[in-house]
Design a protein around this motif. Structure first.
Motif, short mmCIF file in Angstrom:
data_model
loop_
_atom_site.label_atom_id
_atom_site.label_comp_id
_atom_site.label_asym_id
_atom_site.label_seq_id
_atom_site.Cartn_x
_atom_site.Cartn_y
_atom_site.Cartn_z
N TYR A 37 5.66 5.24 12.03
CA TYR A 37 5.66 4.82 13.43
C TYR A 37 5.26 3.35 13.53
O TYR A 37 5.86 2.57 14.28
CB TYR A 37 4.66 5.65 14.24
CG TYR A 37 5.19 6.94 14.81
CD1 TYR A 37 6.19 6.94 15.78
CD2 TYR A 37 4.64 8.17 14.43
CE1 TYR A 37 6.65 8.13 16.34
CE2 TYR A 37 5.10 9.36 14.98
CZ TYR A 37 6.10 9.34 15.94
OH TYR A 37 6.55 10.52 16.49
N VAL A 77 7.45 18.44 15.94
CA VAL A 77 8.16 17.48 16.79
C VAL A 77 7.66 16.06 16.56
O VAL A 77 8.45 15.12 16.43
CB VAL A 77 8.01 17.89 18.28
CG1 VAL A 77 8.47 16.76 19.19
CG2 VAL A 77 8.80 19.16 18.56
N TRP A 78 6.34 15.90 16.47
CA TRP A 78 5.77 14.57 16.26
C TRP A 78 6.25 13.98 14.93
O TRP A 78 6.63 12.81 14.86
CB TRP A 78 4.25 14.68 16.29
CG TRP A 78 3.55 13.39 16.07
CD1 TRP A 78 3.32 12.39 16.97
CD2 TRP A 78 3.00 12.93 14.82
NE1 TRP A 78 2.65 11.35 16.38
CE2 TRP A 78 2.43 11.65 15.06
CE3 TRP A 78 2.91 13.48 13.55
CZ2 TRP A 78 1.80 10.92 14.05
CZ3 TRP A 78 2.28 12.75 12.55
CH2 TRP A 78 1.74 11.48 12.80
N HIS A 81 10.08 13.07 15.14
CA HIS A 81 10.34 11.83 15.89
C HIS A 81 9.99 10.62 15.03
O HIS A 81 10.73 9.62 15.02
CB HIS A 81 9.52 11.81 17.18
CG HIS A 81 10.14 12.60 18.30
ND1 HIS A 81 11.45 12.45 18.68
CD2 HIS A 81 9.60 13.54 19.12
CE1 HIS A 81 11.71 13.27 19.69
NE2 HIS A 81 10.61 13.94 19.96
N GLN A 84 12.62 10.32 12.22
CA GLN A 84 13.92 9.98 12.79
C GLN A 84 13.96 8.53 13.28
O GLN A 84 14.94 7.82 13.05
CB GLN A 84 14.24 10.93 13.94
CG GLN A 84 15.63 10.74 14.54
CD GLN A 84 16.07 11.95 15.34
OE1 GLN A 84 16.36 13.01 14.79
NE2 GLN A 84 16.12 11.81 16.65
N ASP A 85 12.90 8.09 13.94
CA ASP A 85 12.85 6.69 14.38
C ASP A 85 12.93 5.74 13.18
O ASP A 85 13.56 4.68 13.24
CB ASP A 85 11.58 6.41 15.16
CG ASP A 85 11.62 6.99 16.57
OD1 ASP A 85 12.69 7.46 17.00
OD2 ASP A 85 10.56 6.99 17.24
N CYS A 103 16.53 15.16 9.32
CA CYS A 103 15.95 15.39 10.65
C CYS A 103 16.83 16.33 11.47
O CYS A 103 16.33 17.24 12.14
CB CYS A 103 15.79 14.06 11.39
SG CYS A 103 14.47 13.01 10.74
N TRP A 107 15.57 19.83 13.04
CA TRP A 107 15.67 20.18 14.46
C TRP A 107 16.39 21.51 14.65
O TRP A 107 15.97 22.35 15.45
CB TRP A 107 16.44 19.09 15.22
CG TRP A 107 15.73 17.82 15.52
CD1 TRP A 107 16.09 16.55 15.11
CD2 TRP A 107 14.55 17.64 16.31
NE1 TRP A 107 15.21 15.62 15.59
CE2 TRP A 107 14.26 16.25 16.35
CE3 TRP A 107 13.72 18.53 17.00
CZ2 TRP A 107 13.16 15.74 17.04
CZ3 TRP A 107 12.63 18.01 17.69
CH2 TRP A 107 12.36 16.63 17.71
N GLU A 119 12.69 19.91 24.45
CA GLU A 119 12.37 18.80 23.56
C GLU A 119 13.19 18.85 22.28
O GLU A 119 13.61 17.81 21.75
CB GLU A 119 10.87 18.80 23.23
CG GLU A 119 10.43 17.54 22.52
CD GLU A 119 8.94 17.30 22.63
OE1 GLU A 119 8.53 16.16 22.37
OE2 GLU A 119 8.20 18.24 22.97
N GLY A 123 15.83 16.11 21.05
CA GLY A 123 15.75 15.50 19.73
C GLY A 123 17.09 15.50 19.01
O GLY A 123 17.47 14.51 18.36
N ARG A 126 19.43 13.01 20.74
CA ARG A 126 19.07 11.65 20.36
C ARG A 126 19.53 11.32 18.95
O ARG A 126 19.97 10.19 18.67
CB ARG A 126 17.55 11.49 20.47
CG ARG A 126 17.06 10.08 20.30
CD ARG A 126 15.64 9.96 20.81
NE ARG A 126 15.10 8.63 20.57
CZ ARG A 126 14.05 8.37 19.79
NH1 ARG A 126 13.43 9.35 19.19
NH2 ARG A 126 13.62 7.14 19.63
N ASN A 127 19.44 12.28 18.04
CA ASN A 127 19.89 12.07 16.67
C ASN A 127 21.38 11.69 16.66
O ASN A 127 21.78 10.71 16.01
CB ASN A 127 19.64 13.33 15.84
CG ASN A 127 19.92 13.13 14.35
OD1 ASN A 127 21.05 12.90 13.95
ND2 ASN A 127 18.87 13.23 13.54
#
Length: 271
Positions: A37, A77-78, A81, A84-85, A103, A107, A119, A123, A126-127
């Motif tokens: 992150y 989930v955390w 994310h 994936q970011d 990822c 998911w 959520e 996810g 967004r992927n």
């Protein structure tokens, strides 16, 4: 869960053996994801240094079957994310493909336990939307499209829109939309549209629909409309306008300047 920890950057970015108890592994993976992150936020140009750590974390989570435990959803989930970011740290240039696909698989594993979870659906949407960005950017570079990537990096089509009552935001017919780049982009964007649509429907059922979710759903529809020939493009643009209207109507929520511009310019054409 906080994205920050006291772990040392110098220690954490080294690949690890993970020969430990499962809970110790989870804690170690959390420290690595926290670091990922921080890398994305503060020093994305250094991403290559941290790839071994990210892959070690993925291997460790697979080894202990971490994503099979429905009791650890928030942690799952955390972590997803964060990884994936990192995988999409510069989505316009591409992604770290094995991480992006890992990822996506994670998911989907979570989704099996709760197929209507907002959520998780978000996810996945967004992927796929992030995966499309490199192809959309390549279309813009190689074919001199009038569309431009603005704001969040998604491809919007303002300038080529025809201003007529029966064709909202629809660019002139373009044979290039049958070319391989456009086909590839549609292949990424259709799942994004589908997952975001499911997320919105689930959120509506729960009464928990947010402006951010509606805006992302709109962006996926707009991007798919930009790489789809008529008359299908008009359907996607109309869906986008309806999502944006709903988002605009949520008390306290403000659309980005680009989405607000899109809504202002083309909203009058959609009943």
């Amino acid at each position: 869960m906080s994205r920050h920890s006291g772990s040392s950057r110098q220690r954490s970015h080294q690949s690890r053996s993970f020969d430990q108890e499962p809970e110790d592994l989870v804690e170690q993976v959390k420290s690595i994801v926290t670091l990922l992150y921080e890398v994305v936020t503060s020093c994305p140009h250094e991403w290559e240094t941290y790839v071994p750590s990210a892959r070690s974390a993925m291997t460790a989570l697979d080894r202990i079957h971490f994503f099979r435990d429905p009791q650890r959803y928030d942690e799952q989930v955390w972590m997803l994310h964060g990884i994936q970011d990192f995988a999409y740290h510069d989505a316009d240039s591409g992604c770290i493909r094995d991480m992006a696909e890992w990822c996506q698989a994670a998911w989907l594993r979570i989704l099996r336990n709760n197929p209507e979870n907002v959520e998780t659906l978000t996810g996945l949407g967004r992927n796929w939307l992030q995966r499309s960005q490199a192809t959309l950017a390549r279309i813009h570079r190689e074919e001199g499209s009038d569309s431009s990537s603005q704001g969040s990096g998604h491809l919007f089509d303002f300038d080529t829109a025809q201003d007529s009552d029966d064709d909202i935001a629809s660019p002139p017919s373009d044979p290039r939309r049958q070319g391989p780049l456009y086909v590839e982009a549609r292949g990424y964007l259709q799942p994004a549209v589908d997952f975001y649509g499911r997320a919105v429907r689930s959120a509506d059922t729960l009464g928990s629909t947010t402006g951010d979710l509606l805006a992302l759903a709109a962006e996926s529809q707009m991007s798919l409309g930009n790489v789809t020939g008529p008359p299908g493009d008009e359907r996607h643009f109309s869906h986008a306008i309806r999502y944006l209207r709903r988002a605009e109507g949520i008390p306290g929520y403000t659309l980005s300047i680009y989405l607000q511009q899109y809504l202002n310019d083309y909203g009058r054409y959609v009943s």
